[in-house]
Design a protein around this motif. Structure first.
Motif, PDB file in Angstrom:
ATOM      1  N   UNK A  29       0.813  -1.216   0.000  1.00 51.76           N
ATOM      2  CA  UNK A  29       0.000   0.000   0.000  1.00 51.76           C
ATOM      3  C   UNK A  29       0.848   1.270   0.000  1.00 51.76           C
ATOM      4  N   UNK A  30       2.114   1.161   0.374  1.00 55.06           N
ATOM      5  CA  UNK A  30       2.936   2.368   0.468  1.00 55.06           C
ATOM      6  C   UNK A  30       3.551   2.798  -0.866  1.00 55.06           C
ATOM      7  N   UNK A  31       3.497   1.968  -1.885  1.00 55.37           N
ATOM      8  CA  UNK A  31       4.083   2.381  -3.168  1.00 55.37           C
ATOM      9  C   UNK A  31       3.008   2.875  -4.126  1.00 55.37           C
ATOM     10  N   UNK A  32       3.432   3.622  -5.131  1.00 55.10           N
ATOM     11  CA  UNK A  32       2.507   4.132  -6.135  1.00 55.10           C
ATOM     12  C   UNK A  32       3.227   4.209  -7.478  1.00 55.10           C
ATOM     13  N   UNK A  33       2.470   3.881  -8.524  1.00 55.31           N
ATOM     14  CA  UNK A  33       3.015   3.835  -9.884  1.00 55.31           C
ATOM     15  C   UNK A  33       4.276   2.980  -9.943  1.00 55.31           C
ATOM     16  N   UNK A  34       4.177   1.777  -9.319  1.00 61.13           N
ATOM     17  CA  UNK A  34       5.303   0.844  -9.274  1.00 61.13           C
ATOM     18  C   UNK A  34       4.793  -0.567  -9.521  1.00 61.13           C
ATOM     19  N   UNK A  35       5.399  -1.238 -10.478  1.00 63.79           N
ATOM     20  CA  UNK A  35       5.143  -2.651 -10.737  1.00 63.79           C
ATOM     21  C   UNK A  35       6.332  -3.445 -10.217  1.00 63.79           C
ATOM     22  N   UNK A  69      24.738 -13.735   1.022  1.00 62.47           N
ATOM     23  CA  UNK A  69      24.687 -15.104   0.495  1.00 62.47           C
ATOM     24  C   UNK A  69      23.403 -15.872   0.784  1.00 62.47           C
ATOM     25  N   UNK A  70      22.696 -15.518   1.860  1.00 64.53           N
ATOM     26  CA  UNK A  70      21.496 -16.278   2.222  1.00 64.53           C
ATOM     27  C   UNK A  70      20.190 -15.527   1.941  1.00 64.53           C
ATOM     28  N   UNK A  71      20.202 -14.604   0.984  1.00 66.39           N
ATOM     29  CA  UNK A  71      18.989 -13.852   0.638  1.00 66.39           C
ATOM     30  C   UNK A  71      17.878 -14.822   0.226  1.00 66.39           C
ATOM     31  N   UNK A  72      16.633 -14.415   0.446  1.00 68.95           N
ATOM     32  CA  UNK A  72      15.474 -15.225   0.058  1.00 68.95           C
ATOM     33  C   UNK A  72      14.415 -14.403  -0.672  1.00 68.95           C
ATOM     34  N   UNK A  73      14.291 -13.129  -0.305  1.00 72.14           N
ATOM     35  CA  UNK A  73      13.255 -12.270  -0.865  1.00 72.14           C
ATOM     36  C   UNK A  73      13.894 -11.125  -1.636  1.00 72.14           C
ATOM     37  N   UNK A  74      13.369 -10.890  -2.835  1.00 74.37           N
ATOM     38  CA  UNK A  74      13.870  -9.807  -3.668  1.00 74.37           C
ATOM     39  C   UNK A  74      12.728  -9.283  -4.527  1.00 74.37           C
ATOM     40  N   UNK A  75      12.832  -8.017  -4.883  1.00 68.52           N
ATOM     41  CA  UNK A  75      11.871  -7.414  -5.816  1.00 68.52           C
ATOM     42  C   UNK A  75      12.643  -6.667  -6.893  1.00 68.52           C
ATOM     43  N   UNK A  76      12.270  -6.923  -8.134  1.00 66.80           N
ATOM     44  CA  UNK A  76      12.697  -6.075  -9.236  1.00 66.80           C
ATOM     45  C   UNK A  76      11.519  -5.147  -9.482  1.00 66.80           C
ATOM     46  N   UNK A  77      11.747  -3.851  -9.316  1.00 68.32           N
ATOM     47  CA  UNK A  77      10.664  -2.864  -9.383  1.00 68.32           C
ATOM     48  C   UNK A  77      10.841  -1.962 -10.590  1.00 68.32           C
ATOM     49  N   UNK A  78       9.718  -1.644 -11.219  1.00 67.32           N
ATOM     50  CA  UNK A  78       9.716  -0.654 -12.296  1.00 67.32           C
ATOM     51  C   UNK A  78       8.800   0.483 -11.867  1.00 67.32           C
ATOM     52  N   UNK A  79       9.399   1.651 -11.685  1.00 63.17           N
ATOM     53  CA  UNK A  79       8.652   2.850 -11.327  1.00 63.17           C
ATOM     54  C   UNK A  79       8.345   3.618 -12.603  1.00 63.17           C
ATOM     55  N   UNK A  80       7.094   3.961 -12.783  1.00 63.96           N
ATOM     56  CA  UNK A  80       6.746   4.874 -13.850  1.00 63.96           C
ATOM     57  C   UNK A  80       7.117   6.284 -13.436  1.00 63.96           C
ATOM     58  N   UNK A  81       7.151   7.195 -14.385  1.00 62.85           N
ATOM     59  CA  UNK A  81       7.410   8.597 -14.068  1.00 62.85           C
ATOM     60  C   UNK A  81       6.413   9.048 -13.002  1.00 62.85           C
ATOM     61  N   UNK A  82       6.926   9.632 -11.923  1.00 66.38           N
ATOM     62  CA  UNK A  82       6.066  10.058 -10.819  1.00 66.38           C
ATOM     63  C   UNK A  82       5.850   8.995  -9.763  1.00 66.38           C
ATOM     64  N   UNK A  83       6.349   7.785  -9.984  1.00 66.77           N
ATOM     65  CA  UNK A  83       6.192   6.705  -9.013  1.00 66.77           C
ATOM     66  C   UNK A  83       7.119   6.883  -7.825  1.00 66.77           C
ATOM     67  N   UNK A 103      18.594   1.959 -11.711  1.00 65.05           N
ATOM     68  CA  UNK A 103      18.973   2.339 -13.077  1.00 65.05           C
ATOM     69  C   UNK A 103      19.117   3.850 -13.242  1.00 65.05           C
ATOM     70  N   UNK A 104      18.619   4.625 -12.265  1.00 69.68           N
ATOM     71  CA  UNK A 104      18.677   6.095 -12.350  1.00 69.68           C
ATOM     72  C   UNK A 104      19.132   6.658 -11.010  1.00 69.68           C
ATOM     73  N   UNK A 105      19.563   7.903 -11.030  1.00 70.35           N
ATOM     74  CA  UNK A 105      19.808   8.617  -9.779  1.00 70.35           C
ATOM     75  C   UNK A 105      18.446   8.829  -9.111  1.00 70.35           C
ATOM     76  N   UNK A 106      18.428   8.856  -7.773  1.00 71.36           N
ATOM     77  CA  UNK A 106      17.170   9.025  -7.054  1.00 71.36           C
ATOM     78  C   UNK A 106      17.445   9.546  -5.646  1.00 71.36           C
ATOM     79  N   UNK A 134      10.818   9.540  -2.738  1.00 69.27           N
ATOM     80  CA  UNK A 134       9.867  10.498  -3.323  1.00 69.27           C
ATOM     81  C   UNK A 134       9.668  10.234  -4.816  1.00 69.27           C
ATOM     82  N   UNK A 135       8.626  10.793  -5.363  1.00 71.21           N
ATOM     83  CA  UNK A 135       8.302  10.606  -6.782  1.00 71.21           C
ATOM     84  C   UNK A 135       9.532  10.787  -7.668  1.00 71.21           C
ATOM     85  N   UNK A 136       9.723   9.818  -8.562  1.00 67.63           N
ATOM     86  CA  UNK A 136      10.870   9.880  -9.465  1.00 67.63           C
ATOM     87  C   UNK A 136      10.521  10.701 -10.699  1.00 67.63           C
ATOM     88  N   UNK A 137      11.528  11.337 -11.276  1.00 64.73           N
ATOM     89  CA  UNK A 137      11.302  12.229 -12.425  1.00 64.73           C
ATOM     90  C   UNK A 137      11.276  11.477 -13.756  1.00 64.73           C
TER      91      UNK A 137
END
Length: 162
Positions: A29-35, A69-83, A103-106, A134-137
Motif C-alpha cells: 500500500x505504500x508504493x505508487x506507480x510501481x510494478x 549469500x542467504x537472501x530469500x526475498x527480492x523485488x525487481x521494481x519498475x517505477x513509472x514517471x512520478x512513481x 537504473x537512475x539517480x534518485x 519520493x516521486x521519481x522524475x
C-alpha cells in the motif's frame, strides 16, 4: 546508507528490460506507480505472512549473493514517471539489512536524512528505519533484496530456492 559496489549500467538495464513481461501489480500500500517482479520468494500475504516460490534468476542470485549469500526475498521494481514509495518500515518478513541497485539517480530518505543515490551503485540500508523514495522524475528500475529476517528463520527456514 552505505555504498557497497558498482555495476555496469547498460547490462543491468538490459537485464531489467528482459524481465518486463513478468511485471505484476504490487501488493504494497505504500508504493505508487510501481510494478514488481518477486524473485526468490514472493510475499502473498503480509498478516499473517505467507510466501510462495517466485521466479529464480541465476544472474540476480550471483549478484545478490556477493553481498548477502542467504537472501530469500527480492523485488525487481519498475517505477513509472512520478512513481515512488511513501514513508514506511519494511514488513517483519523482510530482514533488517536491505540492498538496492537502481537504473537512475534518485533521492532516498531514511530517518529524516536525504541521500542522493547514484545509478549503478549498490547501497545497503536498515529497512526497519522509516524510509521513502519520493516521486521519481523518470522511469526507474530498482532491484532490492533483503537478508532473511528472524521471522523468516523461525517460520520458513526449510524453504529452498532450488
Amino acid at each position: 546508507m552505505k555504498e557497497l559496489g558498482r555495476v555496469e549500467l547498460k547490462p543491468f538495464i538490459e537485464w531489467c528490460e528482459s524481465k518486463e513481461h513478468m511485471l505484476e501489480e504490487s501488493i504494497y500500500s505504500q508504493d505508487y506507480n510501481r510494478l514488481v517482479i518477486p524473485l526468490g520468494y514472493k510475499l502473498v500475504n503480509v498478516k499473517p505472512p505467507k510466501v510462495i516460490k517466485a521466479h529464480y534468476d541465476q544472474r540476480m542470485d550471483k549478484l545478490a549473493s556477493i553481498f548477502c549469500p542467504d537472501w530469500k526475498l527480492s523485488l525487481l521494481c519498475k517505477y513509472g514517471k512520478g512513481g515512488g514509495v511513501r514513508l514506511h518500515r519494511d514488513a517483519s518478513i523482510y530482514g533488517r539489512q536491505a540492498f538496492v541497485l537502481s537504473s537512475t539517480d534518485y533521492l532516498f530518505i531514511i530517518d529524516g536524512l536525504e541521500y542522493s543515490c547514484k545509478r549503478g551503485i549498490i547501497y545497503q540500508f536498515d529497512s526497519k528505519k522509516l524510509h521513502s523514495v519520493p516521486s521519481v522524475k523518470e522511469e526507474r528500475w530498482a532491484l532490492i533484496w533483503w537478508e532473511p529476517s528472524k521471522l523468516w528463520n523461525e517460520q520458513f527456514q526449510q524453504l529452498s530456492l532450488f
